[in-house]
Design an enzyme around this catalytic site. Structure first.
Site: not given
Ligand code: PAF
Length: 282
Positions: A36-37, A187-188, A32, A149-152
């Protein structure tokens, strides 16, 4: 761009690249894909000879079957995005058995307590699932640098800790949160919000920006009161938690010390979609 559909093709590919002495940057994803990616790949592109991504919806990091089932999946579309971006040299699409050859279950990890804070409280076992898949992907892809990403932010801290504890020769790098024009962190999950709700959700970033301002001369207790008041007055959204934590230990605090770095963390449910965000406090 190479599309590597199983572990064997990935391993052959990696072996060739390593023989040529290529420096590998890696950004794992669950698909998705959004801007961001792409910002992860852009950063990786600048620092490596080769950029690899993976798309794998990891079953062990979901807390319930419904959430896993609802997770958006459109690999063909993701591959088109990757090809069009021109930023990625290869994408790895493992099968479940490539990651979990025996049972589809997590290993348990000790992240020195980082796993017990924030998301760890509301999503038990989640970070074991993340650690399991990321460690396995790291062992297969063998990157020099890995990008998250720093979001997580908690996930990023946990992966850094896992790499340190397992002594993996990989540098884990955080990439700044990519935001929509109105400030909403990409975010997805945003795909599940209507345009109106996405617009309403700008309040999350606006609040964090105010928190950063208040942090200069307001106590944390009062900042929390202010944030609660903002969300009490919102219809269509519910504040799940807001807190300020030490950026290194992720421990929530109501007291601050001059020398420590702090970060604000927030989770808001908008129309049943759980949005998470955070901001470093200056
Ligand atoms: O952040 C994500 O998309 C997932 O948690 C990850 C790091 C790809 C692990 O499945």
């Amino acid at each position: 761009m190479e599309v590597l559909k199983n572990k064997k093709t990935l391993q052959d590919f990696i072996e060739r690249q390593k023989e040529m002495g290529k420096r590998i940057g890696f950004a794992p994803t669950m698909g998705a894909l959004h801007n961001g990616h792409l910002s992860l790949y852009e950063t990786a592109r600048k620092e490596n000879d080769l950029v690899i991504s993976s798309i794998f919806v990891n079953p062990t990091q979901f807390n319930n079957a419904e959430d896993l089932e609802k997770y958006p999946r459109d690999t063909d579309h993701d591959i088109t995005i990757l090809k069009t971006s021109g930023l990625v040299d290869a994408v790895y699409l493992p099968q479940v058995e490539d990651i979990y050859p025996e049972k589809t279950e997590s290993q348990s990890y000790d992240y020195d307590g980082l796993e017990n804070e924030m998301e760890g409280k509301s999503r038990p076992g989640h970070f074991d699932g993340v650690g399991t898949v990321v460690e396995e992907l790291f062992r297969q892809v063998k990157p020099d640098n890995a990008y998250f990403g720093e979001k997580d932010y908690q996930q990023l801290a946990i992966i850094k800790k896992m790499v340190e504890k397992k002594q993996l020769p990989i540098k884990v790098k955080g990439v700044s949160i990519y935001r929509a024009e109105n400030g909403l962190a990409l975010s997805s999950r945003n795909q599940r919000l209507s345009e109106t709700r996405k617009e309403d959700a700008r309040i999350i970033f606006e609040t964090l920006t105010k928190v950063n301002e208040w942090f200069k001369n307001t106590s944390i207790v009062n900042i929390k009161k202010n944030v609660n008041e903002i969300f009490d007055n919102q219809t269509n959204m519910e504040l799940e938690y807001f807190l300020i934590a030490d950026e290194n230990t992720l421990k929530e605090t109501d007291q601050r010390e001059e020398k420590n770095p702090y970060r604000a963390f927030i989770v808001v449910n908008v129309d049943g979609v759980r949005l998470i965000d955070n901001m470093h406090l200056n």
